[in-house]
Design a protein around this motif. Structure first.
Motif, short mmCIF file in Angstrom:
data_model
loop_
_atom_site.label_atom_id
_atom_site.label_comp_id
_atom_site.label_asym_id
_atom_site.label_seq_id
_atom_site.Cartn_x
_atom_site.Cartn_y
_atom_site.Cartn_z
N LEU A 104 -19.30 5.70 -0.22
CA LEU A 104 -19.55 6.94 0.00
C LEU A 104 -19.69 7.64 -1.58
N PRO A 105 -20.56 8.67 -1.71
CA PRO A 105 -20.66 9.22 -3.00
C PRO A 105 -19.30 10.08 -3.43
N PRO A 106 -19.05 10.34 -4.70
CA PRO A 106 -17.83 11.02 -5.03
C PRO A 106 -17.84 12.36 -4.24
N HIS A 107 -16.73 12.76 -3.81
CA HIS A 107 -16.38 14.16 -2.91
C HIS A 107 -15.01 14.55 -3.17
N MET A 108 -14.91 15.55 -2.68
CA MET A 108 -13.51 16.29 -2.73
C MET A 108 -13.01 16.87 -1.50
N HIS A 109 -11.83 16.86 -0.97
CA HIS A 109 -11.44 17.50 -0.02
C HIS A 109 -10.53 18.53 -0.36
N GLU A 110 -10.81 19.88 0.48
CA GLU A 110 -10.18 20.96 0.27
C GLU A 110 -8.99 21.14 0.87
N ARG A 111 -8.76 20.57 2.18
CA ARG A 111 -7.70 20.45 3.04
C ARG A 111 -7.14 19.42 3.36
N GLU A 112 -7.79 18.20 3.23
CA GLU A 112 -7.11 16.76 3.79
C GLU A 112 -6.56 15.98 2.73
N ASP A 113 -5.46 15.20 2.91
CA ASP A 113 -5.16 14.12 2.24
C ASP A 113 -5.62 13.10 3.03
N GLU A 114 -5.81 11.82 2.21
CA GLU A 114 -6.46 10.67 3.01
C GLU A 114 -5.61 9.39 2.40
N PHE A 115 -5.25 8.61 3.22
CA PHE A 115 -4.50 7.32 3.17
C PHE A 115 -5.37 6.20 3.62
N ILE A 116 -5.49 5.12 2.84
CA ILE A 116 -6.35 4.14 3.35
C ILE A 116 -5.61 2.71 3.02
N TYR A 117 -5.54 1.95 4.10
CA TYR A 117 -4.84 0.59 4.00
C TYR A 117 -6.15 -0.69 4.21
N LEU A 118 -6.29 -1.21 3.02
CA LEU A 118 -7.49 -2.12 3.05
C LEU A 118 -7.17 -3.36 3.85
N VAL A 119 -7.85 -3.63 4.91
CA VAL A 119 -7.45 -5.08 5.69
C VAL A 119 -8.07 -6.06 5.18
N GLU A 120 -9.50 -6.02 4.79
CA GLU A 120 -10.35 -7.23 4.58
C GLU A 120 -11.20 -6.54 3.57
N GLY A 121 -11.52 -7.44 2.62
CA GLY A 121 -12.66 -7.27 1.55
C GLY A 121 -11.88 -6.77 0.26
N LYS A 122 -12.88 -6.24 -0.53
CA LYS A 122 -12.57 -5.42 -1.90
C LYS A 122 -13.31 -3.98 -1.92
N LEU A 123 -12.68 -3.17 -2.22
CA LEU A 123 -13.26 -1.76 -2.59
C LEU A 123 -13.30 -1.27 -3.88
N GLU A 124 -14.25 -1.05 -4.43
CA GLU A 124 -14.20 -0.15 -5.90
C GLU A 124 -13.72 1.41 -5.46
N ILE A 125 -12.86 1.66 -6.02
CA ILE A 125 -12.23 3.02 -5.83
C ILE A 125 -12.57 3.95 -7.11
N LEU A 126 -12.93 4.97 -6.86
CA LEU A 126 -12.93 6.18 -7.78
C LEU A 126 -12.00 7.12 -7.37
N LEU A 127 -11.28 7.56 -8.23
CA LEU A 127 -9.83 8.41 -8.21
C LEU A 127 -9.90 9.29 -9.23
N GLY A 128 -10.20 10.40 -9.30
CA GLY A 128 -10.28 11.25 -10.38
C GLY A 128 -11.24 10.94 -11.30
N GLU A 129 -11.01 10.49 -12.34
CA GLU A 129 -11.96 9.96 -13.48
C GLU A 129 -11.72 8.70 -13.66
N LYS A 130 -10.91 7.93 -12.98
CA LYS A 130 -10.55 6.57 -13.14
C LYS A 130 -10.96 5.71 -12.07
N THR A 131 -11.50 4.44 -12.22
CA THR A 131 -12.12 3.49 -11.10
C THR A 131 -11.21 2.29 -11.28
N PHE A 132 -11.03 1.77 -9.99
CA PHE A 132 -10.01 0.80 -9.77
C PHE A 132 -10.56 -0.29 -8.57
#
Length: 155
Positions: A52-80
């Motif tokens: 998904l492209p970079p985006h921002m939520h005004e109302r919701e917090d989002e929690f993710i548990y990665l079950v399988e695979g690898k995800l490149e994560i953008l959080l603020g200005e950092k990539t993990f």
């Protein structure tokens, strides 16, 4: 308005509502109706290279548990790089994105808090016709539900 107390429940594998959303397979685990809008829990299977492209939520917090695979994560200005077993937190008001960074499908469990609007947001996105996404329409749907797609600035 008086609400009924939550009664709880069990959703067995493959019992949730399944649909496709912008190339991702989504399975609802606990709907906003089940939780009275407190949260929305769903499984996402993301094909290789998709995200998904970079985006921002005004109302919701989002929690993710990665079950399988690898995800490149953008959080603020950092990539993990997150691998199976990682837990990820996208707070409201912070730009975030993800992309499958492996050659196999990635599977993750998402929890969105509060969940009252998120299921309707997904329903509207999932109703878009298959094929090349209509970016202005997608941006408008995100905005309708209090989210902003953050496109790169062009010179």
């Amino acid at each position: 308005m008086q609400t009924q107390p939550l009664s709880g429940g069990i959703v067995h594998q493959s019992q949730g509502k399944n649909f496709y959303l912008l190339g991702h397979s989504i399975t609802t685990i606990f709907s906003q109706q089940t939780t009275q809008g407190a949260y929305y829990v769903f499984e996402v299977v993301t094909p290789p290279g998709l995200g998904l492209p970079p985006h921002m939520h005004e109302r919701e917090d989002e929690f993710i548990y990665l079950v399988e695979g690898k995800l490149e994560i953008l959080l603020g200005e950092k990539t993990f790089l997150a691998q199976a077993g990682a837990s990820i937190f996208f707070p409201k008001g912070v730009a975030h994105a993800f992309q499958n960074a492996s050659s196999k499908a990635a599977k993750a469990i998402f929890t969105v808090v509060p969940g009252a609007n998120f299921e309707a947001f997904f329903t509207k996105l999932a109703a878009l016709p298959p094929g090349t996404p209509d970016l202005p329409q997608i941006i408008a749907i995100f905005a309708e539900y209090g989210m902003q797609v953050l496109l790169p600035e062009t010179a």
